[in-house]
Design an enzyme around this catalytic site. Structure first.
Site, PDB file in Angstrom:
ATOM      1  CE  LYS A   9     -25.945   5.926   4.715  1.00  0.00           C
ATOM      2  NZ  LYS A   9     -26.626   5.712   3.435  1.00  0.00           N
ATOM      3  N   GLY A  11     -19.561   7.057   5.936  1.00  0.00           N
ATOM      4  CA  GLY A  11     -19.381   6.424   4.629  1.00  0.00           C
ATOM      5  C   GLY A  11     -20.034   7.165   3.484  1.00  0.00           C
ATOM      6  CB  CYS A  12     -22.500   9.893   3.312  1.00  0.00           C
ATOM      7  SG  CYS A  12     -23.269  11.039   2.138  1.00  0.00           S
ATOM      8  N   GLY A  13     -20.287   9.669   0.664  1.00  0.00           N
ATOM      9  CA  GLY A  13     -19.347  10.420  -0.158  1.00  0.00           C
ATOM     10  C   GLY A  13     -19.660  11.900  -0.204  1.00  0.00           C
ATOM     11  CB  ALA A  16     -16.377  12.216   2.281  1.00  0.00           C
TER      12      ALA A  16
END
Length: 145
Positions: A9, A11-13, A16
Site C-alpha cells: 500500500k 505510503g504505508c510505514g 516501508a
C-alpha cells in the site's frame, strides 16, 4: 540474493520498514501498488498457499475492524471476490520470488524463505500497523477501505 516483487500500500510505514529490511539483507525490491493491481481470483489465490482463509485478511482494514467483513465467516470464493473488489482487505505485503508467492511479513517465515541475513528485528513487530493511538494512514485515492 533475490529479486522480490513486493505488493504494498503506497505510503504505508510498515511496508516501508519491510522493504528496507529486505534491501538491508541484500535483496532487490521491486515495489508494486497493491491497490491498483488488476487482481483476479486466479492471480490473487497463489499468494495465500495453504493458509486458512481468515489469515488472508488485513486485520487493520476498516471493514474488518468495524465488523462489516468477518474473515472467519468467509469461504475461499467469497474471500477472493471481496479482496478483488476491495484490495485493502488483502493482508500485505504480497511477495513473489520466482514462482513462489506469500502474504504477510512474518520475519521467521521470510528468513526461512529468502533470508534476512540475521538482521531481522526479533524484538520488533514487522507486520501490521505500528500506529497505535494515532489516526489511521491516509485513505487510498480510490476504491478502498
Amino acid at each position: 540474493m533475490a529479486d522480490v516483487i513486493f505488493y504494498e500500500k503506497p505510503g504505508c510505514g510498515g511496508n516501508a520498514r519491510q522493504k528496507a529490511l529486505l534491501q538491508q539483507a541484500g535483496h532487490r525490491v521491486i515495489a508494486r501498488d497493491l491497490l491498483s493491481e488488476p487482481w483476479t481470483p486466479e492471480t490473487l489465490r497463489p499468494f495465500f498457499g495453504d493458509r486458512p482463509v481468515a489469515d488472508w485478511f488485513n486485520r487493520a482494514a476498516p471493514a474488518v475492524k468495524g465488523g462489516e467483513v468477518v474473515p472467519e465467516a468467509m469461504d475461499e470464493v467469497a474471500a477472493l471476490a471481496a479482496m478483488v473488489e476491495r484490495p485493502l482487505l488483502i493482508r500485505r505485503p504480497l511477495m513473489q520470488v520466482g514462482e513462489r508467492r506469500d502474504c504477510g511479513f512474518e520475519t521467521e517465515r521470510v528468513e526461512a524463505w529468502i533470508g534476512l541475513g540475521g538482521i531481522g528485528p526479533a524484538e520488533r513487530k514487522m507486520e501490521g500497523c505500528l500506529r497505535v493511538d494515532m489516526p489511521p494512514c491516509p485513505a487510498p485515492k480510490s476504491g478502498g477501505d
